[in-house]
Write a protein that holds these residues in place. Structure first.
Motif, PDB file in Angstrom:
ATOM      1  N   ASP A 156      -1.785   0.666  -4.215  1.00  0.00           N
ATOM      2  CA  ASP A 156      -2.559   1.602  -5.427  1.00  0.00           C
ATOM      3  C   ASP A 156      -1.234   2.017  -6.289  1.00  0.00           C
ATOM      4  O   ASP A 156       0.197   1.995  -6.499  1.00  0.00           O
ATOM      5  N   THR A 157      -1.353   2.304  -7.503  1.00  0.00           N
ATOM      6  CA  THR A 157      -0.414   3.465  -8.731  1.00  0.00           C
ATOM      7  C   THR A 157       0.852   4.609  -8.064  1.00  0.00           C
ATOM      8  O   THR A 157       1.750   4.596  -8.302  1.00  0.00           O
ATOM      9  N   LYS A 158       0.061   5.222  -7.028  1.00  0.00           N
ATOM     10  CA  LYS A 158       1.061   5.816  -6.059  1.00  0.00           C
ATOM     11  C   LYS A 158       2.350   5.315  -5.317  1.00  0.00           C
ATOM     12  O   LYS A 158       3.128   5.461  -5.229  1.00  0.00           O
ATOM     13  N   SER A 159       1.970   4.037  -4.426  1.00  0.00           N
ATOM     14  CA  SER A 159       2.673   3.090  -4.029  1.00  0.00           C
ATOM     15  C   SER A 159       3.727   3.183  -4.723  1.00  0.00           C
ATOM     16  O   SER A 159       4.847   2.567  -4.965  1.00  0.00           O
ATOM     17  N   LEU A 160       3.648   2.158  -6.540  1.00  0.00           N
ATOM     18  CA  LEU A 160       4.121   1.210  -7.241  1.00  0.00           C
ATOM     19  C   LEU A 160       5.158   2.343  -7.917  1.00  0.00           C
ATOM     20  O   LEU A 160       6.262   1.733  -8.072  1.00  0.00           O
ATOM     21  N   VAL A 161       4.820   3.810  -7.929  1.00  0.00           N
ATOM     22  CA  VAL A 161       5.354   4.562  -8.424  1.00  0.00           C
ATOM     23  C   VAL A 161       6.622   4.649  -7.137  1.00  0.00           C
ATOM     24  O   VAL A 161       8.479   4.883  -7.979  1.00  0.00           O
ATOM     25  N   LEU A 162       6.424   4.822  -5.886  1.00  0.00           N
ATOM     26  CA  LEU A 162       7.119   4.691  -4.832  1.00  0.00           C
ATOM     27  C   LEU A 162       8.128   3.754  -5.158  1.00  0.00           C
ATOM     28  O   LEU A 162       9.504   3.858  -4.776  1.00  0.00           O
ATOM     29  N   ALA A 222       8.721   1.903  -7.136  1.00  0.00           N
ATOM     30  CA  ALA A 222       9.999   1.606  -8.687  1.00  0.00           C
ATOM     31  C   ALA A 222      11.494   2.986  -8.530  1.00  0.00           C
ATOM     32  O   ALA A 222      11.600   2.701  -8.342  1.00  0.00           O
ATOM     33  N   VAL A 223      10.533   3.982  -7.791  1.00  0.00           N
ATOM     34  CA  VAL A 223      11.750   5.175  -7.499  1.00  0.00           C
ATOM     35  C   VAL A 223      12.628   4.601  -6.894  1.00  0.00           C
ATOM     36  O   VAL A 223      14.037   4.908  -7.038  1.00  0.00           O
ATOM     37  N   THR A 275       9.830  -3.740  -1.903  1.00  0.00           N
ATOM     38  CA  THR A 275      10.936  -3.044  -2.695  1.00  0.00           C
ATOM     39  C   THR A 275      12.195  -3.952  -2.311  1.00  0.00           C
ATOM     40  O   THR A 275      13.000  -3.564  -3.043  1.00  0.00           O
TER      41      THR A 275
END
Length: 190
Positions: free
Chosen positions: A4-10, A12-13, A54
């Motif tokens: 999901d988007t939240k996981s993808l953002v996490l 990337a960070v 990741t």
């Protein structure tokens, strides 16, 4: 596996955290890598697939940006991320003691994966903080594989335990409204 988007953002960070902290450790020749905090963090929160991805992306991006040696170690980072997610699923990040045990397991297994890369791709020398210990062990009569394995096991145990503790502390300090959206977080709540 769909992320999901939240996981993808996490993720990337986490990749940025890994590369920046890892590069600082390389520049100042720390005997620890501390370049997998983000990978373990993602493994704890989003699971083994996200953690492994990741780790792989961290090393490949880092290798392209500034440190080609880092790219060769993508299998090690894959294992670290996958193990963090698996151990999180098993409840190994619920307490300080279990987190230390998780770090030790990750340290031993990541050493097993790293030693052949160090020996056969780089002749035992990668420019990391363990090179001095490897050289010392060679000088006192150890074989190359043994020297690399011993130096890296000692370093990896300390590094992965510290890495897991830092990631665990970050997870514990994140607001519940953020962590509750991650499927694996529930396995790590105390």
């Amino acid at each position: 596996m769909k992320l999901d988007t939240k996981s993808l953002v996490l993720m990337a960070v986490a990749i940025v955290i890994n590369v920046v902290v890892g590069q600082i450790a390389v520049w100042i020749k720390l005997p620890l890598y501390v370049d997998a905090v983000g990978t373990v963090l993602v493994g704890i929160l989003a699971g083994p697939f996200a953690g492994a991805l990741t780790g792989v992306l961290t090393n490949l991006i880092w290798g392209l940006i500034s440190d080609p040696v880092a790219a060769a170690f993508f299998p090690v980072s894959l294992v670290i991320g996958a193990l963090a997610g698996i151990l999180a699923r098993m409840g190994w990040f619920k307490s300080v003691g279990m987190t230390i045990a998780a770090g030790a397991v990750i340290g031993v297994i990541s050493t097993i994966v790293a030693v052949p890369i160090i020996v056969y791709m780089f002749g035992g020398v990668t420019g990391a903080g363990t090179d001095f210990a490897t050289a010392y062990l060679l000088a006192v009569g150890q074989e190359l594989v043994q020297s690399v394995a011993i130096a890296n096991l000692v370093q990896n145990l300390a590094d992965k335990i510290l890495t897991c503790l830092i990631a665990w502390l970050i997870v514990k300090r994140l607001p519940m409204r953020f962590t509750s959206g991650f499927a694996f977080y529930g396995h790590s709540k105390a």
